[in-house]
Design an enzyme around this catalytic site. Structure first.
Site, PDB file in Angstrom:
ATOM      1  N   TRP A 146      -2.888  -2.641  -1.637  1.00 14.81           N
ATOM      2  CA  TRP A 146      -2.518  -4.063  -1.760  1.00 14.81           C
ATOM      3  C   TRP A 146      -3.362  -4.752  -0.743  1.00 14.81           C
ATOM      4  O   TRP A 146      -3.176  -4.714   0.470  1.00 14.81           O
ATOM      5  CB  TRP A 146      -1.003  -4.355  -1.756  1.00 14.81           C
TER       6      TRP A 146
ATOM      7  N   GLU B 144      15.949 -18.986  -8.967  1.00 19.61           N
ATOM      8  CA  GLU B 144      15.451 -17.417  -9.317  1.00 19.61           C
ATOM      9  C   GLU B 144      14.826 -17.552 -10.929  1.00 19.61           C
ATOM     10  O   GLU B 144      13.927 -16.710 -11.087  1.00 19.61           O
ATOM     11  CB  GLU B 144      16.991 -16.669  -9.534  1.00 19.61           C
TER      12      GLU B 144
ATOM     13  N   HIS C 203      13.969 -37.117  -6.883  1.00 11.88           N
ATOM     14  CA  HIS C 203      13.228 -37.467  -5.595  1.00 11.88           C
ATOM     15  C   HIS C 203      12.001 -36.505  -5.816  1.00 11.88           C
ATOM     16  O   HIS C 203      11.253 -36.119  -4.577  1.00 11.88           O
ATOM     17  CB  HIS C 203      14.280 -36.980  -4.679  1.00 11.88           C
TER      18      HIS C 203
ATOM     19  N   ARG D 184       3.820  -0.399  -4.812  1.00 13.19           N
ATOM     20  CA  ARG D 184       3.480  -1.040  -3.507  1.00 13.19           C
ATOM     21  C   ARG D 184       2.242  -1.825  -3.321  1.00 13.19           C
ATOM     22  O   ARG D 184       1.795  -2.518  -2.460  1.00 13.19           O
ATOM     23  CB  ARG D 184       3.512   0.085  -2.390  1.00 13.19           C
TER      24      ARG D 184
ATOM     25  N   ASN E 210      -1.262   1.992   5.578  1.00 17.05           N
ATOM     26  CA  ASN E 210      -0.298   0.946   5.255  1.00 17.05           C
ATOM     27  C   ASN E 210       0.140   0.136   6.339  1.00 17.05           C
ATOM     28  O   ASN E 210       0.690   0.546   7.346  1.00 17.05           O
ATOM     29  CB  ASN E 210       0.890   1.472   4.625  1.00 17.05           C
ATOM     30  N   GLY E 211      -0.242  -1.238   6.146  1.00 17.30           N
ATOM     31  CA  GLY E 211      -0.027  -2.127   7.262  1.00 17.30           C
ATOM     32  C   GLY E 211      -0.990  -2.986   7.684  1.00 17.30           C
ATOM     33  O   GLY E 211      -1.971  -3.253   6.747  1.00 17.30           O
TER      34      GLY E 211
ATOM     35  N   LYS F 296      11.232 -16.105 -11.447  1.00 19.95           N
ATOM     36  CA  LYS F 296      11.089 -14.843 -12.559  1.00 19.95           C
ATOM     37  C   LYS F 296       9.887 -15.525 -13.368  1.00 19.95           C
ATOM     38  O   LYS F 296       8.778 -14.522 -13.621  1.00 19.95           O
ATOM     39  CB  LYS F 296      12.037 -14.636 -13.457  1.00 19.95           C
TER      40      LYS F 296
ATOM     41  N   LYS G 286       5.985  -4.580  -5.127  1.00 20.90           N
ATOM     42  CA  LYS G 286       7.409  -4.624  -5.174  1.00 20.90           C
ATOM     43  C   LYS G 286       8.130  -4.448  -3.604  1.00 20.90           C
ATOM     44  O   LYS G 286       8.993  -4.959  -3.611  1.00 20.90           O
ATOM     45  CB  LYS G 286       7.999  -3.371  -6.094  1.00 20.90           C
TER      46      LYS G 286
ATOM     47  N   CYS H 163       0.847  -1.251  -0.089  1.00 19.92           N
ATOM     48  CA  CYS H 163       0.087  -0.096  -0.058  1.00 19.92           C
ATOM     49  C   CYS H 163       0.881   1.094  -0.117  1.00 19.92           C
ATOM     50  O   CYS H 163       2.026   1.362   0.596  1.00 19.92           O
ATOM     51  CB  CYS H 163      -1.103   0.006   1.297  1.00 19.92           C
TER      52      CYS H 163
HETATM   53  C1  G6P Z   1       8.754  -8.845  -3.443  1.00 18.42           C
HETATM   54  C2  G6P Z   1       9.294  -8.460  -4.877  1.00 18.42           C
HETATM   55  C3  G6P Z   1      10.488  -9.062  -5.150  1.00 18.42           C
HETATM   56  C4  G6P Z   1      11.610  -9.082  -4.019  1.00 18.42           C
HETATM   57  C5  G6P Z   1      10.974  -9.305  -2.555  1.00 18.42           C
HETATM   58  C6  G6P Z   1      11.961  -9.067  -1.554  1.00 18.42           C
HETATM   59  O1  G6P Z   1       8.306  -9.843  -3.293  1.00 18.42           O
HETATM   60  O2  G6P Z   1       8.230  -8.591  -5.770  1.00 18.42           O
HETATM   61  O3  G6P Z   1      11.098  -8.647  -6.432  1.00 18.42           O
HETATM   62  O4  G6P Z   1      12.798  -9.908  -4.426  1.00 18.42           O
HETATM   63  O5  G6P Z   1      10.119  -8.452  -2.456  1.00 18.42           O
HETATM   64  O6  G6P Z   1      12.181  -7.703  -1.630  1.00 18.42           O
HETATM   65  P1  G6P Z   1      13.268  -6.818  -1.145  1.00 18.42           P
HETATM   66  O7  G6P Z   1      13.036  -5.406  -1.474  1.00 18.42           O
HETATM   67  O8  G6P Z   1      13.322  -6.968   0.296  1.00 18.42           O
HETATM   68  O9  G6P Z   1      14.651  -7.077  -1.842  1.00 18.42           O
END
Ligand code: G6P
Length: 619
Positions: A73, A492, A515, A27, A99-100, A496, A614, A2
């Site tokens: 969010w 990773e 496994h 956010r 936010n929270g 992605k 993000k 948020c």
């Molecule tokens: C969210 C983002 C990711 C990021 C993760 C950790 O899930 O979408 O891209 O890797 O948070 O965020 P940070 O800012 O702590 O690296």
């Protein structure tokens, strides 16, 4: 998650608020809403992106020179207009954006309902609005500006101790025109100081173009903003210390330029990003790397015996690579923990252990909490962080900035490669104080310095990857397999793909797939094999054969000119030959491009994937 923006001044609040909130969409972008005071309280809300709210206010604009705005969010309550912020208390006596998470909202809600208060939403935030309104009604102080503002501050101050959880709040009331009261516990808030106007926001990016002078609110502080003044108070409403910081901005960084999406722009920035992550840190004379901000003297650094790295998401994968790097170069034990797990464990931690939080945003709630918990127990904490001025950057004992520039795409790309670069330098730094020889240190620095050009060459695989994406974009499942340094890259790569294309993907250690995941293999489930030349090449090739034997299509990411793998794989992406510890950097590019192109072909919203945000500021 948020985002919050507040404005009070002489200008029209609406465009300033909308512009600010659009910058905070990273956010969360489930719904948005805006409230201004113009004699009365006026509110507009929309489900979806800020663009939807813009459409509404185009036909029904809000006048007023003070107001608050929010992008949501969803945590509590579905994505609906009723659940969009601002939420009102006392029949419009106050409007609140939040936010929270308020963990005890259910209990508070029942108590308020027992007093006859009717709720209009399913959110946790609405209890805050009603609580503040109820304290405002019982205030002995008269409404109005000036001294009377104390009544609103007092109502907020009295409501806060009832809330269990985290909050960044902005509150306005038609009874106190031009006043915004903000409060913070666990969720970031920054006050922007203007000339005859003041701002409040979840982060400073919302203030770009308006002011560079900011105050970062601390936990348990309250701010009271009017056009001509900004007061920072402690929980008892006494004046609190507030340092004014000057923001550095990098104009142009937040533009997409000629790229279709921020993600692809950020993928292409990686050669320069790793150059910046190294800049000023290489000491060729001593064959080591230097860091100004660790805040440990050489003797203390030598006494460090163990590291705990903690992080979330992509940053967690960088930490897993860090574990290999520290083991190889510094011969130091490293434990890697998801921050969300680590914060609630109580592991015995020896003295001489430092805790390293890795985070792009510097705001991830779990990483912040894990670092706070470590500090409480007396550990020295270090943040590897991209955002200057973020909560983690300000709270850790020492830190290293990534200097990657703003990362806008929700799926992290350039911050990840910057993290891996910084971790490599840190491992060399610690290694050179221990067992790493001058020659080995010098060789690593040379190899690292060649990486920007090597990544430029790696980016040439773009067309080849786009072609492969066309072949596989319709699948429902994918496996990503690698070993050693490339096991975190398998994780990773899968992350992605999941994040932006919504295809289910699993990253696994290549041998371990026998496994369990091998049961998923059929002609419709491709496996991406990370198989560049190295110690375990033959082993990974055997795993590749095992998949082929079961009819699974194989996409291999392999060293240029590897004819052997060419004969086995269905599709091949070539990467330049580099030492094993640098293979995460060169394989990152095709993995990111593959996810990008598959998502593009599936028509997904690449920079703002569904359900994600993000900056994850709730636990
Ligand atoms: C969210 C983002 C990711 C990021 C993760 C950790 O899930 O979408 O891209 O890797 O948070 O965020 P940070 O800012 O702590 O690296």
């Amino acid at each position: 998650m948020c985002g919050i923006v507040g404005y009070t001044g002489r200008r029209d609040a609406q465009p300033i608020l909308l512009e600010g909130i659009a910058r905070l969409e990273y956010r969360g972008y489930d719904s948005s809403g805006l409230a201004t005071v113009n004699g009365k309280l006026y509110v507009r809300k929309a489900v979806g992106r800020v663009a939807e709210l813009r459409k509404i206010v185009q036909t029904q604009p809000l006048a007023g020179t003070s107001g608050i705005c929010h992008t949501r969010w969803a945590t509590h309550g579905n994505v609906t207009e009723a659940n969009a912020h601002p939420h009102l208390g006392g029949d419009g006596a106050v409007a609140v954006v939040h936010n929270g998470v308020i963990e005890n909202y259910d209990t508070l809600k029942r108590e308020l309902q027992a007093q006859g208060i009717k709720f209009k939403s399913q959110t946790d935030t609405e209890v805050i609005a009603h609580l503040i309104a109820s304290f405002l009604d019982s205030s002995p102080l008269p409404p109005g500006e000036g001294l009377g503002v104390r009544a609103l501050v007092d109502a907020v101050r009295r409501a806060l101790p009832h809330l269990k959880g985290t909050y960044g709040l902005a509150v306005i009331s038609p009874r106190f025109p031009n006043v915004i009261v903000g409060a913070r516990l666990g969720s970031p808030l920054v006050v922007g100081l203007g000339d005859g106007e003041n701002f409040l926001a979840s982060d400073a990016s919302a203030l770009v173009g308006h002011t560079k002078r900011v105050i970062y609110l601390e936990d348990n502080q309250i701010c009271v903003l009017a056009p001509e003044r900004a007061d920072i108070l402690d929980a008892n409403a006494a004046s609190a210390h507030a340092e004014v910081h000057t923001l550095e901005s990098a104009p142009g960084d937040a533009d997409r330029g000629d790229f279709e999406h921020f993600m692809i722009k950020e993928i292409y920035e990686q050669p320069e990003v790793i150059e910046r992550a190294m800049a000023g840190r290489l000491d060729e004379a001593e064959a080591t790397a230097h860091f100004g901000g660790l805040n440990l003297d050489p003797q203390q650094l030598r006494q460090v015996e163990r590291l705990i790295m903690t992080a979330c998401g992509t940053s967690y994968h960088a930490a897993l690579i860090g574990e290999h790097l520290f083991e190889q170069f510094a011969r130091m034990p490293v434990e890697v923990e998801y921050a969300s797990e680590f914060r609630y464990r109580n592991p015995p931690i020896e003295r001489n252990t430092i805790v390293v939080g890795i985070t792009q945003s510097g705001e991830t709630a779990d990483t912040l909490a894990a670092l706070r918990e470590s500090k409480r127990k007396g550990q020295h904490t270090i943040g590897i962080c991209n955002v200057v001025g973020s909560s983690i950057a300000r709270e850790v004992d020492g830190g290293v900035f990534l200097h990657a520039g703003p990362e806008i795409g929700v799926a992290s790309t350039k911050a990840f490669t910057a993290q891996v670069t910084v971790l490599t330098l840190l491992a060399v730094h610690f290694g050179r104080m221990r067992h790493l020889s001058y020659q080995a240190g010098a060789r690593i620095l040379n190899e690292l310095q060649a990486m920007p050009d090597i990544l430029r060459a790696t980016l040439k695989c773009h067309d080849q990857v786009a072609e492969i994406a066309r072949k596989y974009h319709h699948v429902a499942n994918m496996l990503y397999l690698g070993r050693q340094y490339l096991f975190p890259m398998a994780l990773e790569g899968a992350l992605k793909l999941k994040e932006i294309s919504y295809i289910h993907a699993e990253g696994y250690p290549a041998a371990e797939m026998k496994h369990g995941p091998i049961a998923l293999v059929d002609e419709n489930t491709p496996s991406v094999f990370l198989v560049p030349h190295g110690n375990v090449y033959d082993k990974v090739m055997s795993n590749l054969e095992e998949i082929k034997a079961r009819g699974g299509p194989v996409i291999a990411i392999a060293t240029k000119d590897d004819v052997h793998v060419e004969a086995k794989a269905d599709d091949i992406i070539h990467v330049p030959s580099v030492p094993e510890y640098l293979q995460p950097l060169v394989t990152a590019i095709p993995l990111q491009l593959l996810a990008y192109h598959i998502a593009l072909l599936r028509g997904c919203d690449i920079d703002k994937p569904r359900n994600l945000a993000k900056s994850v500021t709730v636990e």
